[in-house]
Design an enzyme around this catalytic site. Structure first.
Site, mmCIF file in Angstrom:
data_model
loop_
_atom_site.group_PDB
_atom_site.id
_atom_site.type_symbol
_atom_site.label_atom_id
_atom_site.label_comp_id
_atom_site.label_asym_id
_atom_site.label_seq_id
_atom_site.Cartn_x
_atom_site.Cartn_y
_atom_site.Cartn_z
ATOM 1 N N LYS A 165 0.686 -75.295 2.860
ATOM 2 C CA LYS A 165 1.703 -74.192 4.362
ATOM 3 C C LYS A 165 0.996 -75.872 5.243
ATOM 4 O O LYS A 165 0.963 -76.021 5.795
ATOM 5 C CB LYS A 165 2.112 -73.463 4.734
ATOM 6 C CG LYS A 165 2.909 -72.962 5.203
ATOM 7 C CD LYS A 165 3.626 -71.425 5.219
ATOM 8 C CE LYS A 165 4.192 -71.215 6.298
ATOM 9 N NZ LYS A 165 5.320 -71.617 6.334
HETATM 10 N N1 PMP Z 1 8.191 -71.247 0.318
HETATM 11 C C1 PMP Z 1 8.750 -72.180 1.661
HETATM 12 C C2 PMP Z 1 8.615 -73.362 1.459
HETATM 13 C C3 PMP Z 1 8.338 -71.723 2.768
HETATM 14 O O1 PMP Z 1 7.892 -71.609 3.926
HETATM 15 C C4 PMP Z 1 7.725 -69.649 2.875
HETATM 16 C C5 PMP Z 1 8.001 -69.204 4.263
HETATM 17 N N2 PMP Z 1 6.242 -69.346 4.161
HETATM 18 C C6 PMP Z 1 8.447 -69.359 1.974
HETATM 19 C C7 PMP Z 1 8.433 -69.914 0.432
HETATM 20 C C8 PMP Z 1 8.210 -67.506 1.318
HETATM 21 O O2 PMP Z 1 7.021 -67.276 1.998
HETATM 22 P P1 PMP Z 1 6.094 -65.664 3.023
HETATM 23 O O3 PMP Z 1 6.881 -64.376 1.849
HETATM 24 O O4 PMP Z 1 4.615 -66.346 2.030
HETATM 25 O O5 PMP Z 1 6.448 -65.821 4.156
#
Ligand code: PMP
Length: 313
Positions: A165
């Protein structure tokens, strides 16, 4: 300061930065921060909710902190604190901001110093922001569903570190989201470079077909979403077959239901993609059930999943 930041201290009241919980306006950083120029930065997005018993609970804190460290490892950013110290700092920041529910943003980045393309002399800065954030795609989006448009930006495992991330990825998320909004849609749908469905701008994608819940596999160019993982577990617990496999845009157009998942987006129904209705064009029964279950769990209403909650006294 040239930008008008008045009013921001109402939103970001207390900010944790390298061991200290400061008033928002005091948490400043020098403009030579390496990450500002070259995006060597990783972050997390976590939510906390007020539970039935009026305590606050952070959802899946351990998993978010773990991903925070993997994100840093992938881009070779040295972390200054241990996971336990980050967890403690997150709790301290949530308490310090005195909100009943909200979003937590830990960030670690290569800080001020020289601006050659080597960051070894730029100390890692770690900070935590907390703010109130209601439904990411609006209350109406949560209830009636949203409309997606396929993005002009393909996702590519070969040239991007998509399991991290890292801030660099979010230039494209921002581009895709704004492209979709200016065309009159709510969010973007990314394909991979072969045309297979990847994810929305900041959320994972699911379809439901003939009672089966399907989402792209982790080998696809997607972030391993913690909400994605939660929904796979919940779907199986509720007797659905949940499958991680690739699918094309055609298959998505012909699905019975579609929804996206993310910490910000929670479980948001998708009722239209590229001007095609999905299923009946209304929120489907599996989506409704999984959305309700998710919201019940994060609010501590179902004891079976309380191990996913970190309660704050
Ligand atoms: N894909 C991306 C590119 C994201 O930024 C996020 C948000 N964190 C997600 C998917 C979903 O991840 P999560 O469920 O862990 O928030």
């Amino acid at each position: 300061m040239s930008a008008d930041v008045s009013g921001l201290d109402e939103i970001y009241r207390k900010i944790w930065i390298d061991g200290e919980l400061l008033d928002g306006p005091d948490a400043l950083i020098h403009i030579s921060a390496f990450a500002l120029h070259y995006a060597k930065s990783v972050f997390e997005g976590i939510r906390f909710y007020e539970t039935q018993r009026k305590e606050l609970a952070i959802f899946r804190l351990e998993e978010h902190t773990k991903r925070f460290f993997s994100s840093a490892h992938i881009i070779n950013l040295k972390m200054r604190y241990a996971p336990d110290e980050i967890n403690k700092a997150i709790i301290e920041t949530v308490v310090g901001n005195e909100l009943k529910s909200g979003y937590i943003r830990p960030i670690a980045f290569a800080g001020p110093g020289p601006l050659g393309i080597v960051s070894k002399d730029n100390p890692t800065i770690t900070a935590i922001l907390v703010w109130f954030w209601g439904a990411y795609l609006g209350a109406e989006g949560m209830e009636k569903g949203i409309r997606l448009k396929t993005s002009s930006i393909p996702k590519d495992n070969a040239s991007m570190f998509l399991k991290s991330k890292c801030s660099a990825n979010y230039v494209m998320a921002n581009f895709a989201k704004e492209e979709a909004i200016s065309a009159g849609y709510d969010d973007a749908l990314h394909l991979d470079k072969n045309g297979l469905v990847a994810e929305a701008s900041v959320a994972n994608v699911f379809i439901v077909k003939d009672g089966e819940v399907i989402t792209p596999p982790l080998s696809a160019p997607i972030l391993p979403g913690i909400t994605r993982d939660t929904i796979i577990v919940l779907a199986r617990d509720r007797g659905y077959k949940a499958t991680e496999r690739d699918f094309t845009r055609d298959e998505l157009y012909c699905a019975d239901e579609c929804f996206i998942t993310g910490t910000a987006a929670e479980v948001t129904p998708v009722v239209e993609v590229d001007d095609r209705k999905i299923g009946t064009g209304c929120v489907g029964p599996a989506t409704k059930l999984l959305q309700k279950l998710y919201l019940d769990i994060v609010h501590g209403r179902i004891s079976r999943y309380r191990h996913w909650l970190t309660f704050i006294e």
